[in-house]
Design an enzyme around this catalytic site. Structure first.
Site, PDB file in Angstrom:
ATOM      1  CE  LYS A   1      -3.488  -0.019   2.921  1.00 54.32           C
ATOM      2  NZ  LYS A   1      -4.240  -0.154   4.340  1.00 54.32           N
TER       3      LYS A   1
HETATM    4  C1  E4P Z   1      -7.256   0.851   4.519  1.00 55.18           C
HETATM    5  O1  E4P Z   1      -6.798   0.154   4.310  1.00 55.18           O
HETATM    6  C2  E4P Z   1      -6.978   1.514   5.724  1.00 55.18           C
HETATM    7  O2  E4P Z   1      -6.277   0.898   6.699  1.00 55.18           O
HETATM    8  C3  E4P Z   1      -8.337   1.963   6.676  1.00 55.18           C
HETATM    9  O3  E4P Z   1      -9.385   1.401   6.283  1.00 55.18           O
HETATM   10  C4  E4P Z   1      -8.500   3.264   7.190  1.00 55.18           C
HETATM   11  O4  E4P Z   1      -9.628   3.498   8.019  1.00 55.18           O
HETATM   12  P1  E4P Z   1      -9.747   4.455   8.901  1.00 55.18           P
HETATM   13  O5  E4P Z   1     -10.403   5.820   8.694  1.00 55.18           O
HETATM   14  O6  E4P Z   1     -10.816   3.673  10.006  1.00 55.18           O
HETATM   15  O7  E4P Z   1      -8.525   4.680   9.722  1.00 55.18           O
END
Ligand code: E4P
Length: 218
Positions: free
Chosen positions: A83
């Site tokens: 990512k």
């Molecule tokens: C995506 O892969 C992220 O890990 C995640 O969904 C971020 O979400 P949040 O806004 O709850 O931190």
């Protein structure tokens, strides 16, 4: 359609995998930092449990650092998808990694424009942050729908992986929109299960069966 669990918690992954509905696990630095273990240990432990891809985010904010971390993560487990945040450096690192066949995509993504750049760089996935878009007064699900429409129009194969899901209402709207993939916390996944009608129905069947014992008894 893919369902991923968004967590660094091995206990939660074990429980969710037992349901048989999870296609992989997404993590981020905050989720890993909420455990007491090193990044590598958390990812290795998750990899032992997960049947499917494990998404791991880079920490570096420069191109060389991102590429180096991405290659390092590939050594930690077999099915790693990297990512990379939707920054200028991130798009450059993404292009470099995809050219060499590393599975990588764009995260912390907040706009259709960013999603187009990611797809042009052959991103494996894009992760639009639905909940955070809504928190900021924007339309998270609407943004995902626009990205999905553009990808379908041009035939981009980048997976639209809706992230930052806060509740089942958002999840259901995404299912209705036909999004490729959704990642959610263990609690949002758990919230998919209970329904008062199910509880009432099961209680009724048990009451009607009474003390007849096991249905396998002749
Ligand atoms: C995506 O892969 C992220 O890990 C995640 O969904 C971020 O979400 P949040 O806004 O709850 O931190």
């Amino acid at each position: 359609m893919k369902l991923y669990l968004d967590t660094g918690d091995t206990g939660a992954v074990r429980e969710a995998m037992a349901l048989g509905v999870i296609d992989g696990v997404t993590t981020n630095p905050s989720l890993v930092a909420s455990t007491d273990d090193s990044y590598r240990t958390v990812i290795a432990n998750l990899a032992d449990l997960v049947d499917g891809p494990l998404f791991v985010q880079v920490l570096a904010d420069d191109v060389e650092g991102m590429v180096e971390e991405a290659h390092g993560y590939q050594q930690w487990a077999d099915d790693i998808v990297v990512k990379i945040p939707a920054t200028r450096e991130g798009f450059e690192a993404l292009g470099r990694l995809r050219e060499t066949g590393v599975r990588a995509g764009t995260t912390v993504l907040f706009s259709v424009e960013q999603a187009v750049l990611a797809a042009k760089n052959d991103a494996t996935f894009v992760a639009p942050y639905v909940g955070r878009l809504d928190d900021a007064g924007s339309d998270g699900v609407g943004t995902v729908k626009r990205i999905q429409t553009i990808y379908d129009t041009y035939g981009f194969e980048t997976e639209v992986l809706a992230a930052s899901i806060r509740n089942t209402t958002q999840a259901v709207a995404l299912y209705e929109a036909g999004v490729d993939a959704v990642t959610m916390s263990p609690s949002v996944l758990d919230d998919h299960i209970p329904h008062p009608g199910t509880d009432e129905g099961v209680a009724g069947f048990e009451a009607d069966w009474g003390d007849r014992g096991s249905p396998l008894t002749e």
